[in-house]
Design a protein around this motif. Structure first.
Motif, mmCIF file in Angstrom:
data_model
loop_
_atom_site.group_PDB
_atom_site.id
_atom_site.type_symbol
_atom_site.label_atom_id
_atom_site.label_comp_id
_atom_site.label_asym_id
_atom_site.label_seq_id
_atom_site.Cartn_x
_atom_site.Cartn_y
_atom_site.Cartn_z
ATOM 1 N N GLY A 35 0.782 -1.232 0.000
ATOM 2 C CA GLY A 35 0.000 0.000 0.000
ATOM 3 C C GLY A 35 0.808 1.273 0.000
ATOM 4 N N ASP A 39 7.618 -7.288 0.862
ATOM 5 C CA ASP A 39 7.167 -5.913 0.632
ATOM 6 C C ASP A 39 6.715 -5.872 -0.821
ATOM 7 N N THR A 40 5.400 -5.901 -1.023
ATOM 8 C CA THR A 40 4.850 -6.100 -2.365
ATOM 9 C C THR A 40 4.418 -4.773 -2.974
ATOM 10 N N GLN A 47 -0.389 -1.939 -7.842
ATOM 11 C CA GLN A 47 -1.407 -0.878 -7.917
ATOM 12 C C GLN A 47 -2.760 -1.462 -8.326
ATOM 13 N N THR A 48 -3.805 -0.681 -8.083
ATOM 14 C CA THR A 48 -5.135 -1.065 -8.575
ATOM 15 C C THR A 48 -5.043 -1.402 -10.063
ATOM 16 N N ASP A 102 4.999 6.244 -10.085
ATOM 17 C CA ASP A 102 5.915 6.138 -8.948
ATOM 18 C C ASP A 102 7.358 6.341 -9.401
ATOM 19 N N ARG A 138 5.370 8.496 -4.896
ATOM 20 C CA ARG A 138 4.764 9.010 -6.116
ATOM 21 C C ARG A 138 5.676 10.059 -6.721
ATOM 22 N N LYS A 166 -3.475 6.077 2.878
ATOM 23 C CA LYS A 166 -2.403 6.847 2.241
ATOM 24 C C LYS A 166 -2.486 8.316 2.669
HETATM 25 C C1 6R9 Z 1 -1.995 -2.338 -4.006
HETATM 26 C C2 6R9 Z 1 -2.250 -0.888 -3.801
HETATM 27 C C3 6R9 Z 1 -0.969 2.066 -5.504
HETATM 28 C C4 6R9 Z 1 0.158 2.972 -5.036
HETATM 29 C C5 6R9 Z 1 1.438 2.731 -5.781
HETATM 30 C C6 6R9 Z 1 2.471 3.192 -4.762
HETATM 31 C C7 6R9 Z 1 1.881 2.742 -3.435
HETATM 32 C C8 6R9 Z 1 1.670 0.263 -3.031
HETATM 33 C C9 6R9 Z 1 3.646 -0.203 -2.253
HETATM 34 C C10 6R9 Z 1 3.607 1.168 -2.572
HETATM 35 C C11 6R9 Z 1 5.798 1.413 -1.910
HETATM 36 C C12 6R9 Z 1 4.875 -0.731 -1.717
HETATM 37 N N1 6R9 Z 1 2.363 1.420 -3.043
HETATM 38 N N2 6R9 Z 1 2.433 -0.724 -2.542
HETATM 39 N N3 6R9 Z 1 4.673 1.974 -2.399
HETATM 40 N N4 6R9 Z 1 5.924 0.127 -1.564
HETATM 41 N N5 6R9 Z 1 5.006 -2.017 -1.341
HETATM 42 O O1 6R9 Z 1 -1.894 -0.302 -2.793
HETATM 43 O O2 6R9 Z 1 -2.922 -0.258 -4.831
HETATM 44 O O3 6R9 Z 1 -4.310 1.560 -3.729
HETATM 45 O O4 6R9 Z 1 -3.909 1.507 -6.237
HETATM 46 O O5 6R9 Z 1 -2.073 2.136 -4.628
HETATM 47 O O6 6R9 Z 1 0.466 2.695 -3.665
HETATM 48 O O7 6R9 Z 1 2.578 4.581 -4.770
HETATM 49 O O8 6R9 Z 1 1.477 3.472 -6.980
HETATM 50 P P1 6R9 Z 1 -3.389 1.263 -4.857
#
Ligand code: 6R9
Length: 638
Positions: A373, A397-398, A401-402, A487, A502, A598
């Motif tokens: 997230g 640490d995955t 994105q949507t 990102d 971002r 977020k």
């Molecule tokens: C799955 C989800 C996407 C945005 C993504 C980024 C941030 C998500 C992250 C991460 C760093 C991670 N993001 N996982 N940043 N490390 N492991 O969260 O989807 O709600 O669409 O958000 O979240 O900035 O571009 P979504």
């Protein structure tokens, strides 16, 4: 699915190289090995990022629910598919077996049909984390209706915007929901929202909190009597590989929310493959993702990915701090959870509390810990690793994105050595590129740039509902022939990726590009700090300077604040360099957050620039109250 897992780093590289050299062969093998197809595909992939158009497994026919439910019945009929853990720990856990899930989904699908829902119709789902939520997604998929889940914490206006955008014929909701010690009047919100939605013909209402609600004659129907009357057999609608499975809204940096459209076959095989490998899932493991199904994480890794593997997936209705801060760990002990997947914001909140809440419970069942997230900061990473994983469960640490539908960058547990704050390596089939501002790819290691993806992957969103041009413009116009993620990332000396935040959060101070995440990491290292957020504000000499909003673990006396400011800048200097020092530090009670946790930097940026009369829409925030406290400089919770 077979028992095959990637077992060590060299094997990861072998699989990865093959997936890049022969992507079509690679994904075809995944699709052939594990799934039920009503008709085989004619072509694995065709694509053109200029249009953009991407098709996976064209010509194939299938139903995703046959793959998530029916095909497990013979060997896993009595196995728990969904383990429902209610908000109130005194209430019984529910075990829904695959056989029961089959019957409940089929009944629900028959109810949808009897209410006039057909293949291709859009159905809005606005439900709390109760079994009916997962079941209603699957029921839509059973008959080929397109589900559009709206997180049941969004306001009536936000709900109405999404219903109208997708032209939904039906809304599925409940009388209300539980959230810790509170109840929420969901049906009231739906009534207010749907009043602005002429497209809605039917509202189905599940009973959860047994509150008194209004039922509108001719529109609203109680779900249970309809289910009771329905048959528990419903032939699955046979879908084309590229037929839309669902729409899910995500907010853009501007404009109205974007309805990301996901298709059937590619999404199915990708979420199944990544679930199995990233969580090292084995038959009889109990897996828990704490997300809400209202977000992509819940769609892909509570519902579709786990069920496609015949897994046991936990649905938790409650919150981490009810009845106390030990709830997560109590559940881990109670159900002997093997894989636990949560967000850094939850970890930071729990890390603020007494360690007794964690230490009280037996967490020895855990094998893999996940994070998703947002970037996970170093302090939170270590807290998670030390106190939850006891240094023996790898943290995945995955990053995804949507729009990507499934995980894209992540360690493979027990194969990829982890490194705090690094999402590490691209998953098989994922071809990353770092780009500079002139549109050139940056090669080599120890570099940073804008994170792009060069080649299609099966779960990518195919369009924005009703606005393909916006899809092209947002994701495929910044860099030629690339999907742009929005990102920034760096690639270290061994090729590991770290997401730096971002790109729109990059702040240029005296000509130096600074990502917000590493600075926030540094600040959070200070023992008095709970959380922080950095934004830029205009500065005569530097162009931009940095403004930090900092939440302290304890507010303390204000005469100590000056010292704290110095110490915070000292830590930043140590971690990043004097260039990243903050010009202003404001201590605050909270940070404005989206419902998915977020930080809304847009709002903080305006406060930092003194533009508080034009904050834009703050109604979808998790904590709109906090905004006024920040503006007032108040350290007292409202
Ligand atoms: C799955 C989800 C996407 C945005 C993504 C980024 C941030 C998500 C992250 C991460 C760093 C991670 N993001 N996982 N940043 N490390 N492991 O969260 O989807 O709600 O669409 O958000 O979240 O900035 O571009 P979504």
């Amino acid at each position: 699915m077979s028992n095959y897992h990637i077992k060590h780093l060299e094997e990861y590289y072998q699989v990865y190289r093959k997936s890049i050299r022969y992507p079509e062969v690679f994904w075809e093998e995944v699709a052939e090995e594990h799934f039920v197809w009503r008709k085989r595909w004619d072509k694995v992939l065709s694509w053109d990022f200029t249009k953009p158009e991407v098709k996976w497994f064209e010509g194939a026919k299938l139903n995703i629910t046959e793959n998530c439910i029916d095909r497990h019945l013979r060997i896993r009929g009595e196995k728990t598919a969904i383990l429902f853990e209610p908000n109130n720990p005194e209430e019984d856990t529910q075990h829904i077996t695959y056989q029961q899930l089959y019957e409940r989904v089929n009944k629900f699908a028959n109810v949808l049909k009897s209410q006039g829902i057909k293949k291709g119709d859009r159905v809005c789902i606005y439900l709390p984390m109760i079994p009916e939520l997962a079941i209603s997604l699957l029921a839509c998929a059973r008959i080929g209706a397109i589900h559009s889940v709206v997180f049941a914490g969004f306001s009536a206006t936000a709900l109405a915007t999404r219903i109208n955008d997708a032209d939904c014929k039906m809304v599925i909701t409940s009388d209300g929901s539980y959230r810790g010690s509170k109840t929420i009047d969901l049906k009231g919100i739906v009534d207010e929202g749907v009043a602005q939605c002429p497209c809605v013909e039917t509202v189905l209402v599940a009973k959860r909190i047994h509150s008194e609600i209004n039922m509108k004659e001719g529109r609203d129907q109680w779900l249970q009597p309809l289910l009771d009357a329905a048959s528990n057999e419903c032939e699955p609608e046979i879908m084309d590989a590229e037929d839309p499975l669902f729409i899910l809204y995500t907010s853009g940096s501007t404009g109205k929310p974007k309805g990301m459209v996901h298709s059937t076959a590619g999404y199915m095989i990708y979420t199944a493959y990544t679930f199995k490998n990233v969580f090292n899932y084995r038959e009889n493991d109990v897996y828990w993702c704490t997300a809400d199904i209202g977000w992509i994480t819940g769609h892909s890794y509570i519902v579709y990915g786990p069920l496609a593997n015949g897994a046991t997936t936990v649905m938790f209705e409650g919150v981490p701090n009810y009845p106390d801060f030990g709830r997560f760990w109590e559940i881990v002990e109670k159900h002997k959870i093997n894989q636990f997947y949560t967000a850094p914001t939850a970890i930071r909140a729990l890390a603020k509390e007494n360690l007794d809440y964690v230490e009280k419970y037996d967490l020895s069942s855990l094998k893999v810990l996940g994070s998703v997230g947002e970037p996970i900061n170093e302090e939170a990473w270590h807290w998670y690793n030390d106190n939850v994983g006891k240094k023996k469960s790898p943290i995945v640490d995955t990053w995804w994105q949507t729009e990507t539908g499934g995980m894209m960058i992540s360690p493979i547990p027990y194969a990829t050595p982890t490194k705090p704050t690094y999402a590490t390596l691209p998953l098989p089939g994922v071809q990353l590129a770092l780009m500079d501002e002139h549109g050139n790819e940056i090669t080599g290691n120890q570099v940073d740039g804008r994170l792009c993806i060069k080649f299609p992957w099966p779960a990518m969103a195919r369009t924005i509902w009703g606005n393909h041009e916006r899809y092209r413009e947002t994701y495929f116009s910044a860099f030629k022939n690339m999907y742009f993620t929005g990102d920034g990332a760096l690639r270290d000396e061994v090729g590991y990726y770290r997401i730096t935040g971002r790109v729109d959060d990059v702040i240029i101070v005296s000509g130096h590009n600074l990502g917000t995440a590493p600075i926030e990491d540094a600040i959070n290292e200070h023992q008095a700090v709970a959380e922080s957020a950095i934004v830029g504000f205009p500065h005569d000499v530097k162009g931009s300077a940095l403004y930090g909003f900092v939440i302290l673990k304890e507010t303390g006396e204000s005469r100590k604040h000056e010292n704290l400011r110095k110490e915070i800048n000292q830590i930043i200097t140590e971690h990043i360099g004097p260039i990243a020092k903050l010009d202003k530090i404001q201590f605050t009670v909270g940070l404005p957050k989206t419902r998915s946790g977020k930080i809304m930097r847009r709002i903080l940026r305006k406060i930092a620039c003194n533009e508080t009369d034009n904050l834009g829409d703050i109604s979808t925030l998790l904590n709109p109250d906090v905004v006024q406290s920040i503006i007032d400089g108040s350290l007292v919770k409202k």
